[in-house]
Design an enzyme around this catalytic site. Sequence first.
Site, PDB file in Angstrom:
ATOM      1  N   ASP A 178       0.902  -1.223   0.012  1.00  0.00           N
ATOM      2  CA  ASP A 178       0.089  -0.111  -0.017  1.00  0.00           C
ATOM      3  C   ASP A 178       0.914   1.348  -0.041  1.00  0.00           C
ATOM      4  O   ASP A 178       1.772   1.285   0.822  1.00  0.00           O
ATOM      5  CB  ASP A 178      -1.034   0.202   1.167  1.00  0.00           C
ATOM      6  CG  ASP A 178      -1.939   1.178   1.200  1.00  0.00           C
ATOM      7  OD1 ASP A 178      -2.932   0.946   0.581  1.00  0.00           O
ATOM      8  OD2 ASP A 178      -1.434   2.319   1.995  1.00  0.00           O
ATOM      9  N   ASN A 186      -2.541  12.748  -4.096  1.00  0.00           N
ATOM     10  CA  ASN A 186      -3.825  13.224  -4.953  1.00  0.00           C
ATOM     11  C   ASN A 186      -4.068  14.725  -4.517  1.00  0.00           C
ATOM     12  O   ASN A 186      -4.345  15.634  -5.303  1.00  0.00           O
ATOM     13  CB  ASN A 186      -4.927  12.299  -4.928  1.00  0.00           C
ATOM     14  CG  ASN A 186      -4.617  11.085  -5.845  1.00  0.00           C
ATOM     15  OD1 ASN A 186      -3.994  11.086  -6.681  1.00  0.00           O
ATOM     16  ND2 ASN A 186      -5.297   9.984  -5.230  1.00  0.00           N
ATOM     17  N   ASP A 195      -1.800   9.200 -10.658  1.00  0.00           N
ATOM     18  CA  ASP A 195      -1.955   8.192 -11.545  1.00  0.00           C
ATOM     19  C   ASP A 195      -0.621   7.740 -12.076  1.00  0.00           C
ATOM     20  O   ASP A 195      -0.129   6.793 -12.251  1.00  0.00           O
ATOM     21  CB  ASP A 195      -2.989   8.549 -12.628  1.00  0.00           C
ATOM     22  CG  ASP A 195      -4.406   8.512 -12.353  1.00  0.00           C
ATOM     23  OD1 ASP A 195      -4.864   7.907 -11.290  1.00  0.00           O
ATOM     24  OD2 ASP A 195      -5.201   8.750 -13.171  1.00  0.00           O
ATOM     25  N   GLU A 221      -4.726   2.389  -4.258  1.00  0.00           N
ATOM     26  CA  GLU A 221      -3.140   2.382  -4.259  1.00  0.00           C
ATOM     27  C   GLU A 221      -2.712   0.947  -3.797  1.00  0.00           C
ATOM     28  O   GLU A 221      -1.525   0.805  -3.209  1.00  0.00           O
ATOM     29  CB  GLU A 221      -2.619   3.466  -3.319  1.00  0.00           C
ATOM     30  CG  GLU A 221      -2.884   3.667  -1.919  1.00  0.00           C
ATOM     31  CD  GLU A 221      -4.386   3.879  -1.698  1.00  0.00           C
ATOM     32  OE1 GLU A 221      -4.657   4.358  -0.358  1.00  0.00           O
ATOM     33  OE2 GLU A 221      -5.312   3.982  -2.608  1.00  0.00           O
TER      34      GLU A 221
END
Length: 301
Positions: A178, A186, A195, A221
């Site tokens: 993770d 973000n 991304d 993620e």
Amino acid sequence: MSLLRSVTTSVNTEPSVKRQQRQALRAPLELQLTLPRLLGGTLDRDLVLQRFHEIIGNDLDIAHLDLIDDAEHYRFSRGTAAGHQLCYQLKIENEHLATLTMTRSLPFNEQEMIWLEQAIVHLLMPLKHALQYAEALEQAMSDGLTGLGNRRAMNQALNRCIRSSHRYERVSSLLMLDIDHFKNINDKHGHAMGDHVLTVLAQTLHSALRLTDQAFRYGGEEFIILLPEASMTGARIVAERLRQAIDGMDIQGIFPTVSIGLACLRPDDNLNTWLNRTDQALYQAKRQGRNRIVDDGQLTD
């Protein structure tokens, strides 16, 4: 349809007695009746090429057949290479399909090459359809952003590994990764940059693994790494290598880290129990401060 031929002949010549042992080639009409029926009856690219090799091998004593499709990173190889090689660039309507190479112990004469090219003509369309079908299957099993396997592909791969490991009493391991504080990436840099980070990390994971290992995007993620026949010790080495590789990255001013959960397959495990235990180990790694590895043997209440 077009073929570009290249011939490589060994410096060693074969005894004349062997040349006389060549059997008569089957008639073109028989090829026309046999090959489309056998090759067109399946969309399995390996089976198409296996059947083709069996048919031409009987007539021309082809020791080894090799086909490479660079565009799809696919290779089929069957038999043992010999000294005399015949290679074709396969094209349909100027579109490169693949490179087909065949070898045997005797040189190829002109009559045999003409016969073989007639056979290859009947291979082209079944092969094209089989390659297209494999590509469609791969796209259906791939994550659109990262190119890694998606959850559907992951479920199939894990179930196969579980069955095989239980049957042959082999150990296998699972990693769940993770990206730490991904929401902050973000929020601060935008979803396009988020991304990009996912894509770069996916490429890093893919390039750092053995050929037998598989990487999947689990969602968001999170990533799953399947390590067949890897013990706890071996899996920890892989996990630490991945953690360090990512910890040292600079992605346009973003310095990602990952937390990793690890679990070895147990004799009574199924897909859900194996994944759940790996997820619990990941949760504990994040709870202990992130950028670390926790295995299921370290789980605490």
